[in-house]
Design a protein around this motif. Structure first.
Motif, PDB file in Angstrom:
ATOM      1  N   GLY A 149       3.900  -2.016   1.087  1.00  0.00           N
ATOM      2  CA  GLY A 149       2.648  -2.452   0.480  1.00  0.00           C
ATOM      3  C   GLY A 149       1.749  -1.268   0.220  1.00  0.00           C
ATOM      4  O   GLY A 149       2.156  -0.105   0.305  1.00  0.00           O
ATOM      5  N   PHE A 150       0.489  -1.557  -0.097  1.00  0.00           N
ATOM      6  CA  PHE A 150      -0.491  -0.490  -0.287  1.00  0.00           C
ATOM      7  C   PHE A 150      -0.985  -0.029   1.083  1.00  0.00           C
ATOM      8  O   PHE A 150      -1.459  -0.826   1.896  1.00  0.00           O
ATOM      9  CB  PHE A 150      -1.668  -0.970  -1.137  1.00  0.00           C
ATOM     10  N   SER A 173      -3.042  -7.840   1.249  1.00  0.00           N
ATOM     11  CA  SER A 173      -3.873  -7.253   0.198  1.00  0.00           C
ATOM     12  C   SER A 173      -5.357  -7.475   0.451  1.00  0.00           C
ATOM     13  O   SER A 173      -6.190  -6.629   0.121  1.00  0.00           O
ATOM     14  CB  SER A 173      -3.483  -7.814  -1.165  1.00  0.00           C
ATOM     15  N   TYR A 222       1.297   3.085  -2.737  1.00  0.00           N
ATOM     16  CA  TYR A 222       2.223   2.010  -2.397  1.00  0.00           C
ATOM     17  C   TYR A 222       3.499   2.619  -1.820  1.00  0.00           C
ATOM     18  O   TYR A 222       4.047   3.568  -2.378  1.00  0.00           O
ATOM     19  CB  TYR A 222       2.568   1.179  -3.634  1.00  0.00           C
ATOM     20  N   ASP A 278      11.327   5.218  -1.972  1.00  0.00           N
ATOM     21  CA  ASP A 278       9.950   5.641  -1.712  1.00  0.00           C
ATOM     22  C   ASP A 278       9.963   7.161  -1.587  1.00  0.00           C
ATOM     23  O   ASP A 278      10.002   7.714  -0.489  1.00  0.00           O
ATOM     24  CB  ASP A 278       9.446   4.984  -0.425  1.00  0.00           C
ATOM     25  N   LEU A 298       3.787   4.336  -8.984  1.00  0.00           N
ATOM     26  CA  LEU A 298       3.968   2.982  -8.477  1.00  0.00           C
ATOM     27  C   LEU A 298       5.363   2.493  -8.826  1.00  0.00           C
ATOM     28  O   LEU A 298       5.881   2.815  -9.905  1.00  0.00           O
ATOM     29  CB  LEU A 298       2.922   2.041  -9.088  1.00  0.00           C
ATOM     30  N   VAL A 357       4.747  -3.216  -9.727  1.00  0.00           N
ATOM     31  CA  VAL A 357       3.544  -3.129  -8.898  1.00  0.00           C
ATOM     32  C   VAL A 357       2.423  -2.519  -9.738  1.00  0.00           C
ATOM     33  O   VAL A 357       2.604  -1.494 -10.384  1.00  0.00           O
ATOM     34  CB  VAL A 357       3.783  -2.282  -7.636  1.00  0.00           C
TER      35      VAL A 357
END
Length: 882
Positions: free
Chosen positions: A70-71, A133, A171, A200, A208, A212
């Motif tokens: 996630g962020f 979020s 992210y 990642d 991103l 996303v």
């Protein structure tokens, strides 16, 4: 070097920070300082848990819940802001019940704020893991006002929130995936919205994953326009990058000429013991360049400016490549030239003396202006082969003795050319004598570029350079010149003498390693490892290559199993304590920690166990590897199905196990689907490139299929094997009737090594000739040998050094019976032993990078010991021959 070796050399220094003699990963870091964990303890309520994990201190609330991806939020800080920043944010984090981690102590904050760290990691001090979020947005809104007065390095992998100087987001993964990749490294990927794995990669810019969206898209007109810098300088290419800023080749739109622009980012390299950040260093360089105008020693300063927070200095584009690039590309020097002619030696020595005279002239001119260079090293010296011009660059840490210039004390120097592996003390002023000492190191590097090794073992410098000069026919006066660089009066006289000296015709060097000397050196290699085993609490914790720290400690190339098999070769039996520990650890091997392949995975460990007489454990481990989800993801011999299949054929050969043959056939079928036809044969595209050689190229796959043909007598496998080897052999480049080979299609640098390049291809050609009897393979091996005779390499090791070239000449001697091939193998053994560091218990050798010692099979003394044993007792190459 990035690519299939899986580690960038730019990260190598990180593995030297924890131990003075061995490579260690930062995950083993244990703080000796009052850390940030102690500071956080009174700020956290009951029920919150904190614990150090390597360089991080992780804090978990009572109701700990985070997603897999996630962020996430990052905060940066300069050293004096670190604790006040924590005091400001922790109340918010506690109220939100958010999991977070902070660097464990001030030393690690200094490290993470330095240009040693990659551009994707530099600047990160605190990481927050919002559970959803909604919490992500709340945290940003609540943290922005309480952090408004703080500053820190800009985190390049992230995007800043509003105008914050310390609050960033990106992210990515939150939790370790629990998986490894085919190369044995921790898998930094997560499941995307479509259910597929998404990498990642922690890039040095904000990005991103597909699907996303940026929660704070830039307003129209705010996008970064790739226009001219300062409205004047059009970027043409990037000459270098680091976390402190880039170096760019640009066109000056006002004058039309090409210029070089150097960039600096604020707060990078600023620490407790180094108050001067990259901007201050660049400003120091600007002032020093102004002082040096008119000397001809440095580029002319043209301009300076600031855009946003980044600072830039514009200087003339000096012609040529750095000396480091010239030597790496074989454009200067005799290291990679096997048998240089007398004319070639004369030409080289004439260029050497011209270069030495220019260097000493430049150093004296700079000193005459009251400037100490401090970082005189090959990468900071430009040499233009066409004009012969020499230019010195990179004066960030230079020191001006003039009060009006006000140079700060910046303790930056290149390992091997500065005082030692570590920066000099902050308050110690650099001296002109240190520059002259560095000049001697540079001149020595022009002979054989291994200066970092001499920081580890300074006593080896003179014997190593003397041996090189003797083999190359370099007159003794040139050595005296190198060693007298710190004595100006002697240096001038020796330089004059060197210019007058005509090198005599080269005489063939005869190796001095006889049977007694071989036995003594084999005993020294083995005894040194055995002594370490006696004193280590954990027998598997031997000094090895830095890649062990990111893979596993049992693998053949960089771990204990390769060392054990090497000791068995050298001693007749591996130490019981090592074998017992190896068996116990292998019994715990699983797919979460070990890939299936030969040189870093379970197949190679199983091969080792079978060699060590541990059949039951070997078969069990190989059966476990057969269930690996990574099988089929690669085809090469080092990591992929070819190495896995070769191991199965070894088990079939040794045990007559029909199941092993079936597994090998399955591997061959998987490989077939990955091969491409070319006009010269079959090729394998490996991680986006086409490598040339045994470990990662098509030829290594061909060797597996050759062995499969021997086991099955199926002509189709022989046909494919031949096509794969022929593809790589067709890449050979003619050089005085010899054959030389490039590393890969993308990087056409000539590689002579066993793992990639000439020596490995020659070894395979001999094995194809032994099976097929086709004269062209023996002829090719001889042509490869012709190009390798007399070569030196930077490393002494088996996979990418002189021991590997020695193995090829042992193969050639065993194949032809010709005494001169064994003599050449002995020469390579002697060249490898030039790097032997004698200890009371025996000797050790440096690993790749030459900054720390290694005992492993691929890069260290175990691999060299196996070469010495083959020279004394014969036998094949472990993990290649049955």
């Amino acid at each position: 070097m990035e690519g299939i070796e899986r580690r960038a050399r730019k990260d190598l220094y990180l593995f030297t920070l924890l131990h003075p003699e061995r490579y260690e990963g930062l995950e083993r870091y244990q703080t000796r300082l009052p850390g940030f964990g102690e500071y956080l303890a009174p700020l956290l309520p009951a029920g919150w848990r904190g614990a150090p994990q390597g360089i991080w201190y992780t804090v978990v609330p009572p109701k700990h819940r985070v997603p897999t991806a996630g962020f996430k939020l990052h905060l940066s800080a300069i050293p004096e802001h670190a604790r006040p920043l924590l005091s400001a944010i922790v109340p918010v984090l506690v109220e939100e019940g958010v999991t977070f981690k902070v660097l464990v102590d001030d030393a690690m904050l200094d490290l993470n704020n330095s240009s040693i760290r990659s551009s994707g990691s530099c600047g990160k001090f605190v990481t927050l893991y919002p559970r959803d979020s909604q919490q992500f947005f709340r945290l940003l809104e609540r943290l922005e006002p309480v952090t408004r007065d703080f500053v820190g390095p800009y985190i390049l992998s992230d995007r800043p929130y509003r105008d914050s100087k310390v609050l960033f987001y990106r992210y990515g993964t939150f939790l370790p995936s629990g998986r490894i990749n085919l190369h044995g490294e921790r898998d930094a990927s997560f499941l995307g919205q479509d259910g597929r794995l998404v990498e990642d990669p922690r890039l040095p810019y904000f990005s991103l994953p597909e699907g996303v969206s940026d929660p704070f898209p830039e307003a129209p007109g705010d996008e970064d326009e790739s226009g001219a810098l300062n409205g004047r300088y059009e970027p043409l290419s990037t000459l270098g990058t680091s976390s402190k800023g880039g170096v760019y080749l640009c066109r000056d739109l006002q004058t039309g000429r090409e210029v070089v622009i150097k960039e600096a980012r604020p707060h990078v390299n600023q620490g407790r013991h180094q108050p001067h950040d990259a901007v201050a260093c660049l400003e120091n360089e600007r002032r020093v360049l102004r002082v040096l105008e008119g000397t001809g020693a440095a580029p002319r300063l043209l301009d300076s400016f600031q855009e946003w927070e980044h600072h830039f200095v514009v200087m003339e584009r000096a012609p040529g490549l750095s000396l480091a690039q010239c030597m790496g590309r074989d454009l200067f020097g005799l290291t990679l030239e096997g048998s240089p002619s007398a004319e070639r030696v004369r030409t080289y020595l004439a260029a050497f003396t011209r270069l030495a005279r220019q260097l000493i002239t430049h150093v004296r001119a700079i000193h005459a202006q009251g400037v100490v260079i401090r970082d005189l090293a090959p990468q900071n010296i430009l040499f233009d082969a066409d004009s012969g011009r020499v230019t010195l660059i990179d004066f960030e840490s230079a020191y001006s003795e003039h009060a009006e210039v006000a140079s700060p004390l910046i303790p930056l120097a290149t390992p091997g050319f500065g005082l030692d592996l570590h920066p000099p003390p902050l308050h110690e002023k650099p001296t002109r004598q240190q520059d002259l000492r560095a000049l001697g190191r540079v001149l020595g590097d022009l002979l054989h570029p291994v200066a970092p090794f001499f920081a580890l073992a300074p006593e080896r410098r003179q014997p190593l350079l003397e041996h090189f000069a003797r083999e190359r026919g370099i007159p003794e006066v040139f050595l005296r010149l190198v060693f007298a660089a710190e004595e100006p009066a002697r240096f001038d006289a020796l330089l004059d003498e060197a210019e007058r000296t005509v090198p005599p015709p080269a005489s063939r060097y005869h190796p001095r390693l006889d049977a007694a000397a071989l036995r003594a050196r084999i005993d020294g290699a083995a005894h040194s490892i055995e002594e370490q085993l006696r004193h280590e609490a954990d027998p598997l914790d031997l000094p090895t290559d830095y890649r062990r720290c990111v893979t596993n400690r049992l693998g053949v190339a960089y771990g204990a199993s390769g060392i054990a098999v090497a000791l068995q070769r050298m001693r007749g039996a591996a130490p019981e304590r090592l074998v017992t520990a190896l068996v116990e650890e292998a019994a715990r091997a699983d797919h979460a920690h070990y890939p299936p392949g030969l040189f870093v995975g379970m197949a190679g460990i199983a091969w080792s166990l079978l060699e060590l007489g541990q059949r039951e454990e070997a078969e069990r481990l190989l059966a476990t590897a057969a269930e690996s989800p990574l099988l089929g993801q690669g085809a090469d011999l080092f990591y992929g199905d070819a190495g896995w299949g070769l191991t199965q054929l070894f088990f079939h050969h040794r045990l007559r196990d029909a199941r092993a043959l079936r597994q090998a056939l399955d591997a061959a079928a998987r490989i077939e689907a990955k091969l491409e036809k070319t006009p010269t044969g079959l090729r394998y595209v490996n991680q986006g490139d086409v490598y040339c050689g045994l470990a990662h190229g098509s030829a290594g796959i061909g060797y597996f299929l050759l062995r499969l043909y021997e086991a099955t007598r199926e002509p189709a496998w022989l046909e494919r094997a031949r096509a794969l080897l022929d593809h790589d052999l067709a890449r050979g480049q003619e050089h005085d009737s010899a054959l030389r080979f490039p590393r890969s299609e993308r990087e056409p640098i000539i590689y002579p090594y066993w793992a990639m390049g000439g020596a490995g291809l020659g070894a395979l050609a001999l094995r194809f000739h032994a099976v097929m009897g086709e004269p062209r393979y023996l002829q090719t091996a001889r042509r490869i040998a012709q190009g390798l005779r007399g070569q030196y390499t930077v490393f002494p090791s088996h996979f990418y050094g002189m021991a590997g070239l020695g193995h090829f000449f042992v193969d050639l001697h065993q194949h032809t019976g010709e005494a001169e091939e064994r003599e050449e193998a002995l020469r390579f053994a002697e060249r490898s032993l030039l790097f032997a560091i004698d200890r009371p218990s025996g000797w050790v050798s440096p690993g790749e990078g030459l900054l720390r010692v290694s005992t492993d099979y691929a890069t260290g003394s175990a691999g060299i010991g196996v070469l010495l044993h083959r020279l004394l007792a014969g036998g094949g190459v472990p993990y290649l021959d049955f």
